[in-house]
Design an enzyme around this catalytic site. Structure first.
Site, mmCIF file in Angstrom:
data_model
loop_
_atom_site.group_PDB
_atom_site.id
_atom_site.type_symbol
_atom_site.label_atom_id
_atom_site.label_comp_id
_atom_site.label_asym_id
_atom_site.label_seq_id
_atom_site.Cartn_x
_atom_site.Cartn_y
_atom_site.Cartn_z
ATOM 1 N N GLU A 105 11.013 18.068 -23.736
ATOM 2 C CA GLU A 105 10.873 17.191 -22.566
ATOM 3 C C GLU A 105 10.908 17.973 -21.259
ATOM 4 O OE1 GLU A 105 10.283 14.439 -21.261
ATOM 5 O OE2 GLU A 105 10.536 12.792 -22.672
ATOM 6 N N ASN A 136 11.805 6.579 -17.307
ATOM 7 C CA ASN A 136 10.834 7.644 -17.520
ATOM 8 C C ASN A 136 9.781 7.640 -16.409
ATOM 9 O OD1 ASN A 136 10.694 9.731 -19.510
ATOM 10 N ND2 ASN A 136 10.876 8.154 -21.099
ATOM 11 N N ASP A 185 5.783 7.853 -21.263
ATOM 12 C CA ASP A 185 6.886 8.819 -21.208
ATOM 13 C C ASP A 185 6.779 9.603 -19.899
ATOM 14 O OD1 ASP A 185 9.008 10.571 -21.931
ATOM 15 O OD2 ASP A 185 8.481 10.426 -24.035
#
Length: 296
Positions: free
Chosen positions: A19, A152, A202
């Site tokens: 991430e 997000n 995301d």
């Protein structure tokens, strides 16, 4: 390794939840996390060097560059700490949410005033326990709004007059007017509604033209959206779970993509050898240098 459209695997890996990639123009290196394994990683493309920094806590969910070279801001569980990549020294900046809350820090982004806009999320991925916060350089924490399941897509327009935000588990991306001088947000307006498809937006970033590049977790693609929410480009990927994107390279024309092995079966992992790796593709429109946390 490279596909016909120029997508390549630059750091083969097994990230459970890779991430939050960030390009540091001062060191010409890329930083990113494996949230579930509590790892900070750094990749220097020119040399091929890949460094891994392991933490003992449950999650490292956020990262931002600091104005001081060689240091970063990390979201460790529900606290923000500074971390020196050279010495390993850590210093707590603030406690964003109370210890014991079944949440963790997740996606965030800095503005040009040195603030960090960061969200929290429910560890069970179902309850609206999360929030969006503005954290100022002095460590003061300012709650913006709550009822968030998974925060997000925290990204800013080039002019910093718009903040983009998603709740992944509510299948929606919003845009919010931003007064960067005052550090205040206006009312949310839907940018993209994924409810019908149950797509999960995301991590995201914006390019120099103000378009939003968003990774669709579980959807196997990255989408470039115009500022009005219309689809401009779809980049299909050989992995199910892209997680976030950023621009890097000397000219900021390399789009880096983090990926995850989380939720994939053994059969899917065999079919997706790049799952959990760091991917990259060259693009025509460059990004912008990442803004940094703190005062000059």
């Amino acid at each position: 390794m490279q596909t016909s459209d120029g997508l390549r695997c630059v750091v083969p890996g097994t990230d459970v939840l890779g991430e939050t990639p960030l390009w540091c123009e001062k060191t010409q290196s890329l930083l990113w996390l494996d949230i579930e394994e509590a790892k900070l990683q750094r990749f220097h493309p020119a040399s091929g060097r890949h460094d891994v920094y392991q933490f003992d806590e449950r999650h490292v969910g956020s990262v931002a560059l600091l104005r001081q070279a060689g240091r970063v801001l990390l979201g460790i569980d529900l606290a923000l700490e500074t971390f020196d990549l050279g010495t390993g020294a850590r210093e707590k900046l603030c406690q964003v949410e109370a210890v014991g809350t079944d949440n963790r820090l997740n996606d965030g982004r800095c503005d040009s005033r040195g603030r960090f806009w960061v969200g929290t999320m429910d560890n069970q991925l179902a309850r609206g326990n999360g929030s969006l916060y503005r954290v100022d350089p002095d460590g003061s924490v300012h709650h913006q709004f709550g009822d968030v399941i998974v925060a997000n897509t925290v990204a800013l327009s080039p002019a910093e007059d718009t903040l983009y935000f998603s709740d992944t588990r509510r299948y929606t991306t919003w845009r919010l007017p931003l007064d960067v001088a005052a550090g205040t947000l206006g009312p949310r307006e839907v940018l993209v509604d994924y409810t019908a498809e149950r797509d999960r937006p995301d991590g995201a970033c914006t390019d120099s033209e103000g378009y939003v590049w968003n990774a669709i977790f579980g959807g196997g693609r990255v989408v470039r959206y115009a500022p009005d929410g219309t689809v401009d480009r779809v980049l299909q990927l050989p992995v199910s779970n892209p997680t976030c994107v950023c621009f890097g390279g000397p000219d900021l024309r390399t789009l880096y993509i983090t990926t995850a092995q989380r939720f994939l079966t053994r059969a899917q992992l065999r079919e997706q050898p790049w799952a959990g790796s760091l991917l990259a593709i060259d693009v025509d429109v460059p990004g912008l240098p990442e803004r940094r946390f703190g005062r000059d």
